[in-house]
Design a protein around this motif. Structure first.
Motif, PDB file in Angstrom:
ATOM      1  N   UNK A  88      -4.215  -5.819  17.069  1.00 37.93           N
ATOM      2  CA  UNK A  88      -4.286  -6.621  18.302  1.00 37.93           C
ATOM      3  C   UNK A  88      -4.200  -8.117  18.021  1.00 37.93           C
ATOM      4  N   UNK A  89      -3.327  -8.463  17.091  1.00 38.07           N
ATOM      5  CA  UNK A  89      -3.082  -9.865  16.797  1.00 38.07           C
ATOM      6  C   UNK A  89      -4.059 -10.519  15.850  1.00 38.07           C
ATOM      7  N   UNK A  90      -4.997  -9.767  15.314  1.00 37.38           N
ATOM      8  CA  UNK A  90      -6.014 -10.353  14.443  1.00 37.38           C
ATOM      9  C   UNK A  90      -5.612 -10.418  12.974  1.00 37.38           C
ATOM     10  N   UNK A  91      -4.691  -9.535  12.568  1.00 35.55           N
ATOM     11  CA  UNK A  91      -4.313  -9.466  11.166  1.00 35.55           C
ATOM     12  C   UNK A  91      -2.794  -9.446  11.024  1.00 35.55           C
ATOM     13  N   UNK A  92      -2.355  -9.753   9.812  1.00 36.20           N
ATOM     14  CA  UNK A  92      -0.930  -9.667   9.493  1.00 36.20           C
ATOM     15  C   UNK A  92      -0.784  -9.264   8.033  1.00 36.20           C
ATOM     16  N   UNK A  93       0.275  -8.511   7.773  1.00 35.41           N
ATOM     17  CA  UNK A  93       0.628  -8.104   6.421  1.00 35.41           C
ATOM     18  C   UNK A  93       1.868  -8.889   6.001  1.00 35.41           C
ATOM     19  N   UNK A  94       1.881  -9.348   4.768  1.00 34.11           N
ATOM     20  CA  UNK A  94       2.995 -10.145   4.266  1.00 34.11           C
ATOM     21  C   UNK A  94       3.771  -9.403   3.188  1.00 34.11           C
ATOM     22  N   UNK A  95       5.060  -9.675   3.156  1.00 31.65           N
ATOM     23  CA  UNK A  95       5.927  -9.196   2.089  1.00 31.65           C
ATOM     24  C   UNK A  95       6.984 -10.259   1.843  1.00 31.65           C
ATOM     25  N   UNK A  96       7.680 -10.168   0.709  1.00 28.96           N
ATOM     26  CA  UNK A  96       8.697 -11.166   0.413  1.00 28.96           C
ATOM     27  C   UNK A  96       9.802 -10.545  -0.412  1.00 28.96           C
ATOM     28  N   UNK A  97      11.002 -11.035  -0.166  1.00 27.97           N
ATOM     29  CA  UNK A  97      12.183 -10.614  -0.910  1.00 27.97           C
ATOM     30  C   UNK A  97      13.028 -11.859  -1.143  1.00 27.97           C
ATOM     31  N   UNK A  98      13.294 -12.170  -2.411  1.00 28.32           N
ATOM     32  CA  UNK A  98      14.077 -13.362  -2.736  1.00 28.32           C
ATOM     33  C   UNK A  98      15.222 -13.017  -3.679  1.00 28.32           C
ATOM     34  N   UNK A  99      16.355 -13.639  -3.416  1.00 33.77           N
ATOM     35  CA  UNK A  99      17.526 -13.533  -4.274  1.00 33.77           C
ATOM     36  C   UNK A  99      17.085 -13.843  -5.705  1.00 33.77           C
ATOM     37  N   UNK A 110       6.267 -21.691  -2.008  1.00 34.22           N
ATOM     38  CA  UNK A 110       6.338 -22.690  -0.936  1.00 34.22           C
ATOM     39  C   UNK A 110       6.497 -22.020   0.430  1.00 34.22           C
ATOM     40  N   UNK A 111       7.356 -21.002   0.504  1.00 33.41           N
ATOM     41  CA  UNK A 111       7.576 -20.300   1.774  1.00 33.41           C
ATOM     42  C   UNK A 111       6.328 -19.543   2.213  1.00 33.41           C
ATOM     43  N   UNK A 112       5.710 -18.828   1.289  1.00 31.78           N
ATOM     44  CA  UNK A 112       4.503 -18.070   1.645  1.00 31.78           C
ATOM     45  C   UNK A 112       3.345 -18.992   1.997  1.00 31.78           C
ATOM     46  N   UNK A 113       3.189 -20.065   1.257  1.00 28.51           N
ATOM     47  CA  UNK A 113       2.113 -21.013   1.579  1.00 28.51           C
ATOM     48  C   UNK A 113       2.293 -21.555   2.999  1.00 28.51           C
ATOM     49  N   UNK A 114       3.522 -21.891   3.355  1.00 23.15           N
ATOM     50  CA  UNK A 114       3.785 -22.360   4.711  1.00 23.15           C
ATOM     51  C   UNK A 114       3.527 -21.286   5.744  1.00 23.15           C
ATOM     52  N   UNK A 115       3.956 -20.055   5.469  1.00 19.28           N
ATOM     53  CA  UNK A 115       3.736 -18.956   6.410  1.00 19.28           C
ATOM     54  C   UNK A 115       2.252 -18.657   6.568  1.00 19.28           C
ATOM     55  N   UNK A 116       1.517 -18.682   5.477  1.00 15.80           N
ATOM     56  CA  UNK A 116       0.073 -18.431   5.534  1.00 15.80           C
ATOM     57  C   UNK A 116      -0.604 -19.490   6.393  1.00 15.80           C
ATOM     58  N   UNK A 121      -3.502 -21.243  11.009  1.00 18.61           N
ATOM     59  CA  UNK A 121      -3.813 -22.401  11.843  1.00 18.61           C
ATOM     60  C   UNK A 121      -3.221 -22.315  13.241  1.00 18.61           C
ATOM     61  N   UNK A 122      -1.967 -21.919  13.359  1.00 18.70           N
ATOM     62  CA  UNK A 122      -1.319 -21.867  14.667  1.00 18.70           C
ATOM     63  C   UNK A 122      -1.605 -20.556  15.393  1.00 18.70           C
ATOM     64  N   UNK A 123      -1.620 -19.453  14.635  1.00 19.73           N
ATOM     65  CA  UNK A 123      -1.765 -18.134  15.264  1.00 19.73           C
ATOM     66  C   UNK A 123      -3.144 -17.524  15.065  1.00 19.73           C
ATOM     67  N   UNK A 124      -4.038 -18.261  14.422  1.00 23.87           N
ATOM     68  CA  UNK A 124      -5.450 -17.919  14.365  1.00 23.87           C
ATOM     69  C   UNK A 124      -5.732 -16.511  13.833  1.00 23.87           C
ATOM     70  N   UNK A 125      -4.968 -16.078  12.831  1.00 28.84           N
ATOM     71  CA  UNK A 125      -5.210 -14.761  12.248  1.00 28.84           C
ATOM     72  C   UNK A 125      -6.534 -14.764  11.502  1.00 28.84           C
ATOM     73  N   UNK A 126      -7.209 -13.643  11.556  1.00 28.56           N
ATOM     74  CA  UNK A 126      -8.486 -13.484  10.857  1.00 28.56           C
ATOM     75  C   UNK A 126      -8.273 -13.168   9.377  1.00 28.56           C
ATOM     76  N   UNK A 127      -7.247 -12.320   9.105  1.00 26.64           N
ATOM     77  CA  UNK A 127      -7.072 -11.803   7.748  1.00 26.64           C
ATOM     78  C   UNK A 127      -5.603 -11.497   7.503  1.00 26.64           C
ATOM     79  N   UNK A 128      -5.141 -11.808   6.288  1.00 26.08           N
ATOM     80  CA  UNK A 128      -3.795 -11.467   5.850  1.00 26.08           C
ATOM     81  C   UNK A 128      -3.913 -10.501   4.677  1.00 26.08           C
ATOM     82  N   UNK A 129      -3.007  -9.542   4.631  1.00 22.58           N
ATOM     83  CA  UNK A 129      -3.014  -8.557   3.560  1.00 22.58           C
ATOM     84  C   UNK A 129      -1.612  -8.436   2.960  1.00 22.58           C
TER      85      UNK A 129
END
Length: 178
Positions: A88-99, A110-116, A121-129
């Motif tokens: 319900x918008x409280x959490x997000x899971x991250x993944x990455x794929x780079x050339x 740099x990309x993940x730090x910005x996304x985190x 800060x903007x989307x007020x997520x409680x937890x990232x996994x």
């Protein structure tokens, strides 16, 4: 196209159809696909991906949103950051794929730090996994460098590309960020 965010060297934005040739190219690199769910990535796969992503809004619960990571100076697609929004918008899971040609140059960090930062800060997520193959030392090291803590080591928990594999589970709370 309005970016989701910019960093000193990068622009993170929604994918465009023009990104697809480079997207297909790096997703077909054996070392890039090694720890991913695909073995090969076709034009049809990319078209289906684009059709699914084109109308998807960022921060839509129960969806995976792929962020295109482009170098600001020349608009070259370097990779992507995947964000799975859930709980319900409280959490997000991250993944990455780079050339592979753009790995080990700090772009993923740099990309993940910005996304985190955006997610907390903007989307007020409680937890990232994040979940990574235990053999993927680069991804595990990247997450740890970003402040994620390893919460679990799952032994032989996934049948992946013909063999049982281990995975690490990582997490980061908003209160732990910065």
């Amino acid at each position: 196209m309005e970016p989701l965010l910019t960093t000193p060297r990068l622009t993170l934005r929604k994918f465009t159809r023009a990104d697809l040739p480079v997207f297909i190219e790096y997703r077909n690199q054996p070392e890039v696909a090694r720890y991913q769910s695909w073995d090969g990535y076709s034009d049809a796969d990319a078209e289906a991906f684009y059709a699914q992503q084109a109308s998807l809004g960022f921060n839509t619960d129960e969806s995976w949103f792929q962020i295109a990571v482009v170098r600001s100076e020349d608009q070259r697609l370097l990779g992507d950051v995947a964000v799975h929004f859930f709980d319900e918008g409280q959490q997000a899971e991250l993944g990455m794929t780079f050339d592979e040609r753009h790995q080990r140059q700090g772009f993923a960090f740099e990309a993940l730090r910005g996304a985190i930062d955006l997610l907390f800060t903007t989307f007020n997520k409680h937890r990232l996994v994040a979940t990574v193959d235990a053999r993927n030392d680069a991804a595990a090291g990247l997450l740890e460098k970003l402040g994620f803590r390893r919460e679990a080591h799952f032994h032989k928990n996934i049948f992946f590309k013909g063999e049982w594999g281990d995975e690490y589970a990582y997490a980061l709370l908003r209160s732990e960020w910065k």
